[in-house]
Scaffold this motif. Structure first.
Motif, short mmCIF file in Angstrom:
data_model
loop_
_atom_site.label_atom_id
_atom_site.label_comp_id
_atom_site.label_asym_id
_atom_site.label_seq_id
_atom_site.Cartn_x
_atom_site.Cartn_y
_atom_site.Cartn_z
N LEU A 4 0.86 -1.16 0.00
CA LEU A 4 0.00 0.00 0.00
C LEU A 4 0.91 1.22 0.00
N ILE A 5 0.68 2.12 -0.96
CA ILE A 5 1.46 3.35 -1.05
C ILE A 5 0.52 4.48 -0.63
N VAL A 6 0.92 5.23 0.39
CA VAL A 6 0.05 6.25 0.97
C VAL A 6 0.77 7.59 0.96
N ARG A 7 0.06 8.62 0.48
CA ARG A 7 0.57 9.99 0.56
C ARG A 7 -0.22 10.69 1.65
N THR A 8 0.47 11.21 2.67
CA THR A 8 -0.19 11.80 3.83
C THR A 8 0.33 13.21 4.09
N ASP A 9 -0.48 13.98 4.82
CA ASP A 9 -0.03 15.28 5.31
C ASP A 9 0.89 15.06 6.50
N ILE A 10 1.86 15.91 6.67
CA ILE A 10 2.74 15.87 7.83
C ILE A 10 2.18 16.84 8.86
N ARG A 11 1.92 16.32 10.04
CA ARG A 11 1.43 17.17 11.12
C ARG A 11 2.58 17.97 11.71
N ALA A 44 -0.18 -1.86 -4.88
CA ALA A 44 0.73 -2.50 -5.83
C ALA A 44 0.86 -3.97 -5.47
N GLU A 45 1.09 -4.79 -6.47
CA GLU A 45 1.17 -6.24 -6.26
C GLU A 45 2.56 -6.73 -5.90
N ASP A 46 3.60 -5.96 -6.23
CA ASP A 46 4.95 -6.38 -5.86
C ASP A 46 5.79 -5.18 -5.45
N ARG A 47 6.95 -5.44 -4.91
CA ARG A 47 7.81 -4.39 -4.34
C ARG A 47 8.29 -3.42 -5.41
N ALA A 49 6.88 -2.54 -8.25
CA ALA A 49 5.78 -1.66 -8.64
C ALA A 49 5.49 -0.64 -7.54
N ALA A 50 5.56 -1.06 -6.28
CA ALA A 50 5.32 -0.16 -5.16
C ALA A 50 6.36 0.96 -5.12
N LYS A 71 4.54 6.95 2.03
CA LYS A 71 4.89 5.76 2.81
C LYS A 71 4.57 4.52 1.99
N VAL A 72 5.43 3.52 2.05
CA VAL A 72 5.21 2.23 1.40
C VAL A 72 5.04 1.20 2.51
N LEU A 73 3.85 0.61 2.59
CA LEU A 73 3.51 -0.31 3.67
C LEU A 73 3.23 -1.70 3.11
N PRO A 74 3.91 -2.74 3.61
CA PRO A 74 3.61 -4.11 3.16
C PRO A 74 2.28 -4.57 3.75
N ILE A 75 1.53 -5.28 2.94
CA ILE A 75 0.24 -5.84 3.38
C ILE A 75 0.35 -7.36 3.30
N ASP A 76 0.04 -8.03 4.41
CA ASP A 76 0.06 -9.49 4.40
C ASP A 76 -1.02 -10.03 3.48
N GLU A 77 -0.74 -11.17 2.89
CA GLU A 77 -1.75 -11.81 2.06
C GLU A 77 -2.87 -12.33 2.95
N PRO A 78 -4.13 -12.26 2.50
CA PRO A 78 -5.24 -12.72 3.33
C PRO A 78 -5.10 -14.19 3.67
#
Length: 87
Positions: A4-11, A44-47, A49-50, A71-78
């Motif tokens: 999961l690739i997330v773009r966030t605001d910095i507090r 993304a499906e692989d590193r 691509a992420a 941020k690039v966050l790994p997601i476990d497979e279900p």
């Protein structure tokens, strides 16, 4: 593995909060309690691509000026944790 690739605001942090976190050797921000506001989410499906997508999101002006982060966050497979022998 999916990512999961997330773009966030910095507090911004107040000087008093920064000093208190430094003195207590604690964390200034706890993403599990109060996550940063999300601006954009991509999967993304692989590193490779992420990382390519993260690099593309890093060209956004707000990220380059330091107001947002990627941020690039790994997601476990279900169901992966439920398999026998998984550690």
């Amino acid at each position: 593995m999916r990512f999961l690739i997330v773009r966030t605001d910095i507090r911004t942090a107040a000087d008093a909060d920064l000093a208190a976190a430094w003195a207590d050797r604690g964390w200034l921000r706890d993403e599990q309690i109060a996550p940063e506001e999300r601006r954009q989410i991509v999967r993304a499906e692989d590193r490779d691509a992420a990382l390519l997508l993260a690099r593309a999101l890093s060209t956004v002006g707000a990220v380059r000026s330091g107001r947002q982060r990627v941020k690039v966050l790994p997601i476990d497979e279900p169901g992966r944790r439920n398999r026998p022998g998984f550690r």
